[in-house]
Design a protein around this motif. Structure first.
Motif, PDB file in Angstrom:
ATOM      1  N   PHE A  85      46.689  27.824  46.052  1.00  0.00           N
ATOM      2  CA  PHE A  85      46.421  27.127  47.305  1.00  0.00           C
ATOM      3  C   PHE A  85      44.973  26.671  47.326  1.00  0.00           C
ATOM      4  CE2 PHE A  85      44.793  27.332  51.687  1.00  0.00           C
ATOM      5  CZ  PHE A  85      45.640  26.414  52.295  1.00  0.00           C
ATOM      6  N   GLN A  86      44.733  25.445  47.782  1.00  0.00           N
ATOM      7  CA  GLN A  86      43.376  24.920  47.898  1.00  0.00           C
ATOM      8  C   GLN A  86      42.909  25.034  49.337  1.00  0.00           C
ATOM      9  OE1 GLN A  86      41.293  23.590  45.398  1.00  0.00           O
ATOM     10  NE2 GLN A  86      39.767  23.704  47.050  1.00  0.00           N
ATOM     11  N   SER A  87      41.989  25.962  49.601  1.00  0.00           N
ATOM     12  CA  SER A  87      41.434  26.118  50.944  1.00  0.00           C
ATOM     13  C   SER A  87      40.199  25.239  51.085  1.00  0.00           C
ATOM     14  CB  SER A  87      41.067  27.582  51.205  1.00  0.00           C
ATOM     15  OG  SER A  87      39.979  27.955  50.379  1.00  0.00           O
ATOM     16  N   ARG A  88      39.545  25.336  52.244  1.00  0.00           N
ATOM     17  CA  ARG A  88      38.343  24.544  52.463  1.00  0.00           C
ATOM     18  C   ARG A  88      37.225  24.965  51.526  1.00  0.00           C
ATOM     19  NH1 ARG A  88      36.926  25.367  58.530  1.00  0.00           N
ATOM     20  NH2 ARG A  88      37.750  27.430  58.027  1.00  0.00           N
ATOM     21  N   ARG A  89      37.184  26.222  51.159  1.00  0.00           N
ATOM     22  CA  ARG A  89      36.085  26.732  50.350  1.00  0.00           C
ATOM     23  C   ARG A  89      36.348  26.605  48.848  1.00  0.00           C
ATOM     24  NH1 ARG A  89      32.457  30.055  53.066  1.00  0.00           N
ATOM     25  NH2 ARG A  89      32.924  30.330  55.294  1.00  0.00           N
ATOM     26  N   ALA A  90      37.504  27.045  48.413  1.00  0.00           N
ATOM     27  CA  ALA A  90      37.802  27.083  46.986  1.00  0.00           C
ATOM     28  C   ALA A  90      39.277  27.429  46.810  1.00  0.00           C
ATOM     29  CB  ALA A  90      36.929  28.131  46.287  1.00  0.00           C
ATOM     30  N   PRO A  91      39.815  27.241  45.589  1.00  0.00           N
ATOM     31  CA  PRO A  91      41.221  27.591  45.363  1.00  0.00           C
ATOM     32  C   PRO A  91      41.463  29.088  45.515  1.00  0.00           C
ATOM     33  CG  PRO A  91      40.381  26.181  43.599  1.00  0.00           C
ATOM     34  CD  PRO A  91      39.201  26.633  44.406  1.00  0.00           C
TER      35      PRO A  91
END
Length: 228
Positions: free
Chosen positions: A195-201
């Motif tokens: 999953f790709q979040s706002r911060r990093a995968p």
């Protein structure tokens, strides 16, 4: 936190509804920070007050407003829990507010306050996960199930190394207090996803959960003058 149905996970008819939860414990912590930080002149004071606030608003009598969903009314709850964001959002908000008031901490402050920092991070995460579980249990219908996406690993935003999410073990213990784990419904190939979040995968673990029976306490009272 999102509650929805139906989905392929259950082969039965479901009550259908969608609701997102915002705020809760994190919002209560943020709202309480302003008064707590008045007059603060050191980072040591700030952490002491923030830790006291985190404990105080975590007491059962301080439960936040519930979702507008009836008790025991949802057959399937789906929930995504990104623990690195659980930690960073309220914690980062706190550090930014203190830095605005008294400036950034020195290297000496960070070294001296290492335990206080860890204690606050753990308290914020533990209480958010606990309230998350309590609200799911409240709305889950008898025999209902929970499909939860749970962050397992995340990557260093400044590099390429993957790390086990620090809070994972503690949070799994919280889940274990409230739910049984069912590994027979989804296949192994569906259990892990990226999953790709706002911060990093992140690498996310998918779990199917079923509520445990509520614990009851049995007390034996001896009649006056009798010892058992």
């Amino acid at each position: 936190m999102t509650f929805r149905g139906p989905t392929h996970v259950l082969d039965q008819r479901l009550n259908v509804g969608v609701c997102s939860r915002h705020g809760g414990y994190a919002s209560a912590f943020a709202l309480g920070l302003g008064p707590e930080l008045r007059g603060v002149t050191t980072w040591k004071q700030a952490f002491a007050r923030a830790n006291a606030l985190a404990r105080r608003i975590g007491r059962p009598a301080r439960r936040r407003q519930r979702l507008s969903i009836a008790d025991a009314s949802v057959d399937l709850v789906t929930s995504s829990m990104l623990l690195t964001q659980f930690e960073h959002e309220p914690y980062d908000y706190f550090t930014k507010q203190v830095a605005r008031l008294i400036g950034l901490p020195s290297a000496g402050d960070e070294k001296r306050l290492n335990r206080a920092m860890a204690r606050l991070r753990d308290a914020l995460v533990d209480q958010q996960v606990e309230e998350h579980c309590l609200e799911i249990r409240r709305i889950l219908a008898p025999g209902g199930r929970v499909f939860m996406s749970f962050e397992l690993f995340h990557i260093d935003p400044e590099g390429t190394d993957w790390f086990l999410v620090r809070e994972m073990q503690r949070s799994l213990s919280t889940l274990d207090r409230h739910f049984r784990f069912n590994f027979d419904i989804i296949g192994e190939g569906e259990s892990l996803t990226r999953f790709q979040s706002r911060r990093a995968p992140s690498v996310v673990l998918a779990l199917v959960l079923e509520a445990k029976a509520l614990a009851t306490r049995h007390a034996t009272v001896s009649p006056p003058g009798h010892s058992g």
